[in-house]
Design a protein around this motif. Structure first.
Motif, mmCIF file in Angstrom:
data_model
loop_
_atom_site.group_PDB
_atom_site.id
_atom_site.type_symbol
_atom_site.label_atom_id
_atom_site.label_comp_id
_atom_site.label_asym_id
_atom_site.label_seq_id
_atom_site.Cartn_x
_atom_site.Cartn_y
_atom_site.Cartn_z
ATOM 1 N N LYS A 63 0.746 -1.300 -0.147
ATOM 2 C CA LYS A 63 -0.095 -0.135 0.088
ATOM 3 C C LYS A 63 0.857 1.399 -0.071
ATOM 4 C CE LYS A 63 -3.446 2.587 2.551
ATOM 5 N NZ LYS A 63 -4.323 2.663 3.812
ATOM 6 N N ALA A 236 -7.010 -0.966 0.419
ATOM 7 C CA ALA A 236 -7.019 -0.101 1.578
ATOM 8 C C ALA A 236 -7.753 -0.662 2.930
ATOM 9 C CB ALA A 236 -7.875 1.290 1.423
ATOM 10 N N GLU A 288 -2.305 6.059 4.522
ATOM 11 C CA GLU A 288 -3.608 6.566 4.264
ATOM 12 C C GLU A 288 -3.373 8.094 4.055
ATOM 13 O OE1 GLU A 288 -7.150 5.273 6.822
ATOM 14 O OE2 GLU A 288 -6.286 7.047 8.000
#
Length: 335
Positions: A63, A236, A288
């Motif tokens: 990610k 996510a 994030e």
């Protein structure tokens, strides 16, 4: 964009303190039950915890790589906008010419087109700052960190910012449109076509200027693609699930390991599980906060600063001396 050499550790700890708090609670409860109430059955073998941790580390690394790529692509787009904007100013000055017309007579035309470009930059960055449902503007850490810097597009009025760059007619026309940046480029094309009809632009320079407008459309489309298409929610979500599961299991897996160190060794479960869990949750939070480079966060692309740089450069091409100041960082955050 953070403009310092690095985030200070106290700033980072403050930013992640909620994670530290719930990690501490998760570590204290099983440790107290194990050490004081002899709930030794709470301990689980370390091997399954390690396997979950390996999966969490893999998906967190994936990610963070992908979210960094999104951020870097956004920076490359705005780097291309800077370069093409400088080329636009140069071409407007040197290609819109005509014999028997003085430089002073051509100046209002050059200024009108270049100032309309400033309006396009303004409209584009305002559109890109508009919050989307998947962005992190509603997160507590986002709201708290916003106290340390300001987002110009949220604290100023688009109409007021664009008014000095456009005629009243163009301003009112653009404000009625949904995609104002697109309509400003359309006005630029219409203006060039009229100038071509007046023989103020030769055929080849006209094609070159229209080609540069096409590049601006391309840059805008690339930025809108990043803005309108989030980092895939399935990736996510699984990243968040894996890391939270690992953080939950972590103290249970450490109980027996530290209990082997002696009577008080089991209490080391608390600091070490918090430390390891903090590393993983911080990785998740960093990824994030990087995945949406136009959302108004501290790690965003500094569109206002880049637009101001373009404005200063092009105003100097127009031989202006009353230049706006460069945008400077606020608490080391440049927007």
């Amino acid at each position: 964009m953070h403009a310092g050499s690095h985030f200070r550790i106290r700033t980072f700890l403050y930013w992640t303190r909620r994670n530290i708090l719930w990690l501490t609670i998760l570590a204290v409860i099983p440790t107290v039950l194990y050490a004081l109430l002899d709930f030794h059955w709470l301990a689980i073998p370390w091997q399954p915890v390690a396997l979950v941790g390996t999966a969490a580390a893999f998906i967190a690394g994936f990610k963070n790589t992908q979210t960094y790529n999104r951020s870097w692509e956004a920076r490359k787009i705005w780097g291309a906008i800077i370069n093409d904007s400088r080329t636009w100013g140069l071409m407007v000055k040197d290609f819109i010419v005509k014999e028997n017309i003085t430089k002073e007579e051509l100046h209002p035309i050059h200024k009108r087109i270049i100032y309309r470009h400033f309006a396009w930059l303004t409209a584009l960055r305002f559109q890109l700052r508009k919050p989307e449902a998947w962005e992190n503007t509603n997160k507590s850490y986002f709201k708290e960190f916003r106290k340390h810097y300001s987002v110009p597009e949220w604290e100023t009025n688009l109409e007021d910012i664009m008014r000095p760059f456009l005629t009243e007619k163009d301003l009112q026309y653009v404000l009625k449109k949904k995609n104002r940046a697109t309509q400003l480029l359309s006005l630029q094309s219409a203006d060039l076509r009229e100038l071509r009809g007046e023989k103020l632009i030769d055929a080849y320079p006209y094609v070159s200027l229209e080609g540069l407008l096409k590049e601006f459309f391309t840059h805008q489309g690339k930025a809108e693609r990043i803005k309108k298409f989030p980092y895939p929610r399935q990736f996510a979500s699984i990243n968040m699930f894996f890391i939270r599961l690992f953080s939950l299991l972590l103290p249970f897996g450490m109980l027996d390991e530290f209990a082997q160190l002696g009577d008080y060794g089991v209490w080391l479960t608390i600091p070490f599980s918090v430390l390891v869990g903090w590393v993983f949750t911080s990785l998740e939070q960093v990824g994030e906060s990087t995945e949406n480079p136009f959302e108004g966060g501290a790690n965003d692309i500094p569109m206002a600063a880049l637009s101001r740089t373009i404005e200063i450069d092009l105003r100097e091409m127009l031989e202006e001396t009353d230049l706006p100041p460069a945008v400077t960082p606020v608490n080391e955050i440049l927007m």
